[in-house]
Motif scaffolding. Structure first.
Motif, mmCIF file in Angstrom:
data_model
loop_
_atom_site.group_PDB
_atom_site.id
_atom_site.type_symbol
_atom_site.label_atom_id
_atom_site.label_comp_id
_atom_site.label_asym_id
_atom_site.label_seq_id
_atom_site.Cartn_x
_atom_site.Cartn_y
_atom_site.Cartn_z
ATOM 1 N N UNK A 148 0.824 -1.209 0.000
ATOM 2 C CA UNK A 148 0.000 0.000 0.000
ATOM 3 C C UNK A 148 0.860 1.261 0.000
ATOM 4 N N UNK A 149 1.910 1.256 0.821
ATOM 5 C CA UNK A 149 2.788 2.428 0.879
ATOM 6 C C UNK A 149 3.516 2.627 -0.450
ATOM 7 N N UNK A 150 3.928 1.520 -1.082
ATOM 8 C CA UNK A 150 4.572 1.636 -2.386
ATOM 9 C C UNK A 150 3.646 2.241 -3.421
ATOM 10 N N UNK A 151 2.359 1.864 -3.383
ATOM 11 C CA UNK A 151 1.392 2.441 -4.326
ATOM 12 C C UNK A 151 1.155 3.923 -4.030
ATOM 13 N N UNK A 152 1.062 4.253 -2.754
ATOM 14 C CA UNK A 152 0.868 5.664 -2.377
ATOM 15 C C UNK A 152 2.046 6.519 -2.827
ATOM 16 N N UNK A 153 3.253 5.952 -2.776
ATOM 17 C CA UNK A 153 4.457 6.702 -3.140
ATOM 18 C C UNK A 153 4.443 7.150 -4.594
ATOM 19 N N UNK A 154 3.678 6.465 -5.433
ATOM 20 C CA UNK A 154 3.638 6.855 -6.835
ATOM 21 C C UNK A 154 2.918 8.181 -7.054
ATOM 22 N N UNK A 155 2.061 8.560 -6.107
ATOM 23 C CA UNK A 155 1.301 9.810 -6.252
ATOM 24 C C UNK A 155 2.217 11.034 -6.227
ATOM 25 N N UNK A 156 3.057 11.226 -5.197
ATOM 26 C CA UNK A 156 3.955 12.391 -5.242
ATOM 27 C C UNK A 156 4.927 12.355 -6.423
ATOM 28 N N UNK A 157 5.270 11.177 -6.887
ATOM 29 C CA UNK A 157 6.135 11.110 -8.064
ATOM 30 C C UNK A 157 5.413 11.623 -9.302
ATOM 31 N N UNK A 158 4.128 11.305 -9.424
ATOM 32 C CA UNK A 158 3.330 11.839 -10.526
ATOM 33 C C UNK A 158 3.180 13.352 -10.413
ATOM 34 N N UNK A 159 3.193 13.874 -9.188
ATOM 35 C CA UNK A 159 3.052 15.310 -8.953
ATOM 36 C C UNK A 159 4.392 16.027 -8.987
ATOM 37 N N UNK A 160 5.442 15.332 -9.442
ATOM 38 C CA UNK A 160 6.782 15.924 -9.576
ATOM 39 C C UNK A 160 7.383 16.302 -8.223
ATOM 40 N N UNK A 161 7.132 15.464 -7.212
ATOM 41 C CA UNK A 161 7.802 15.612 -5.911
ATOM 42 C C UNK A 161 8.690 14.380 -5.723
ATOM 43 N N UNK A 162 9.793 14.331 -6.425
ATOM 44 C CA UNK A 162 10.577 13.077 -6.447
ATOM 45 C C UNK A 162 11.154 12.677 -5.096
ATOM 46 N N UNK A 163 11.656 13.630 -4.330
ATOM 47 C CA UNK A 163 12.289 13.273 -3.051
ATOM 48 C C UNK A 163 11.292 12.587 -2.123
ATOM 49 N N UNK A 164 10.071 13.133 -2.016
ATOM 50 C CA UNK A 164 9.058 12.544 -1.137
ATOM 51 C C UNK A 164 8.661 11.151 -1.602
ATOM 52 N N UNK A 165 8.431 11.001 -2.913
ATOM 53 C CA UNK A 165 8.016 9.710 -3.422
ATOM 54 C C UNK A 165 9.087 8.643 -3.273
ATOM 55 N N UNK A 166 10.342 9.014 -3.554
ATOM 56 C CA UNK A 166 11.427 8.037 -3.435
ATOM 57 C C UNK A 166 11.661 7.632 -1.982
ATOM 58 N N UNK A 167 11.503 8.583 -1.049
ATOM 59 C CA UNK A 167 11.641 8.247 0.378
ATOM 60 C C UNK A 167 10.557 7.260 0.813
ATOM 61 N N UNK A 168 9.323 7.467 0.332
ATOM 62 C CA UNK A 168 8.243 6.538 0.672
ATOM 63 C C UNK A 168 8.508 5.148 0.092
ATOM 64 N N UNK A 169 9.093 5.091 -1.088
ATOM 65 C CA UNK A 169 9.421 3.790 -1.672
ATOM 66 C C UNK A 169 10.499 3.076 -0.868
#
Length: 390
Positions: A251-272
């Protein structure tokens, strides 16, 4: 040589007259399940459970063991025991409520013929059954078919476990003595309440296997593995199942894709990265419960989400190429196909994420992708060349 295991599930616990020792919670399951998995790991090919009453907890434990492919049968009387007990292999008998560290199960599993696990008589060994003036039975005994069926013929109002132990002692069975340190530190114990089981669980889980991450490469070996060995026992004591932890990682991995789609790479990669850590903790919980972590598609869901995240964080086809190369390295790492490469040579998805997070935090994400690609190519080259040397 394989053997069968006989587990006892008849004595009531000290918590309630309506509950059994075998139903006490231990390592994310009932105690009887844990004993069964220990016996299977030591080499048993079938499990027989002696019961006086088939409770819902025992029935559910049997269902879970069967679902994991463990042959298990319930024995309620002498006729069933004579019918189901193997006549061509030894039997490992486990005492009701006994918690014995896996090395002792393995030691009895490697014996041939009659053998007893014993402990010297002391204050620490007082809960165990006395077998002579100087020693007590420490909860495990391996007996031959001849001794088993010869004893069954003599039992009337039966207490099978103690009768077999006495027959083994009288027959001069080999004795394996438990060190006093194992008793003092709780690695060998006899419990009759949930409080005692929880205390013993701390000792047993603190000396458990290092986990499958010990054989992996990259950050999974150097960071996630040690962290999971710290977090896992704490979660196990709070009865958090591995399945829930694995679902949380997905679930957390799927959620992490949202900030990556919104061009927030640092947040998304940290969640991954956090999702991969949760997946490692889930594997550790399975290890502590003596279950095999998933080896099929489920094991690759969270890493696959991490690879998708890497593609979303980059631009152009270079990010896709990096994700594909990391996927190949991940499969090689998990399937132990890395040849003679050392752990630091294996560039895993977690390692790639860690590098990209560092690059994103300093505003150099494109440079991070270039460096990650070079590391992945070097890692693949090292695996190929070292495999060829072997």
């Amino acid at each position: 040589m394989t053997f069968a295991a006989i587990l006892s599930a008849s004595r009531v616990s000290g918590d309630s007259p309506s509950s059994l020792r075998a139903s006490l919670h231990f390592a994310g399951q009932t105690l009887i399940e844990y004993q069964a998995r220990q016996a299977i790991r030591a080499g048993a090919d079938r499990i027989l459970i002696l019961v006086s009453v088939i409770t819902p907890a025992i029935s559910q434990a049997v269902d879970r063991l069967s679902a994991d492919g463990i042959p298990v049968a319930l024995v309620r009387d002498m006729v069933t025991m004579v019918r189901d007990a193997p006549r061509d292999t030894d039997v490992l008998l486990v005492a009701d409520g006994a918690i014995v560290a896996q090395p002792h199960f393995d030691a009895l599993g490697g014996q041939h013929g009659n053998a007893l696990l014993v402990t010297d008589d002391s204050r620490a060994s007082a809960p165990f059954e006395r077998i002579d003036a100087g020693q007590r039975w420490a909860g495990l005994v391996r007996i031959s078919p001849a001794l088993l069926f010869g004893t069954l013929d003599m039992i009337g109002d039966w207490d099978l476990a103690l009768t077999l132990v006495r027959a083994a002692v009288q027959g001069g069975a080999d004795r394996i003595t438990v060190p006093q340190d194992d008793l003092m530190e709780g690695r060998v114990a006899l419990v009759d309440s949930q409080e005692q089981a929880d205390l013993v669980a701390q000792a047993v889980m603190s000396t458990g296997a290092r986990g499958i991450s010990a054989n992996r490469g990259g950050i999974e070996h150097y960071l996630f593995g040690p962290a999971a060995r710290i977090i896992g026992p704490a979660l196990m004591r709070t009865q958090v199942p591995a399945t829930q932890m694995r679902i949380a990682s997905i679930a957390l991995g799927a959620i992490a894709l949202v900030p990556l789609e919104l061009a927030w790479p640092a947040a998304g990669l940290c969640l991954l990265l956090l999702a991969l850590l949760l997946a490692e903790v889930a594997d550790r919980l399975d290890e502590l419960a003596l279950r095999l972590p998933p080896q099929g598609a489920v094991a690759f869901v969270t890493p696959a989400l991490a690879l998708i995240g890497i593609m979303l964080a980059g631009t152009g086809v270079a990010a896709a190429y990096l994700a594909l190369l990391l996927g190949i390295l991940m499969v090689a790492d998990r399937w132990r196909q890395t040849g003679g490469a050392r752990s630091w040579m294996i560039f895993t998805p977690g390692t790639g994420l860690f590098l990209l997070v560092a690059a994103a935090l300093v505003g150099a994400l494109p440079l991070g992708f270039d460096l990650a690609m070079l590391c992945a190519i070097a890692s693949a080259g090292a695996i190929i060349l070292l495999r060829r040397e072997r």
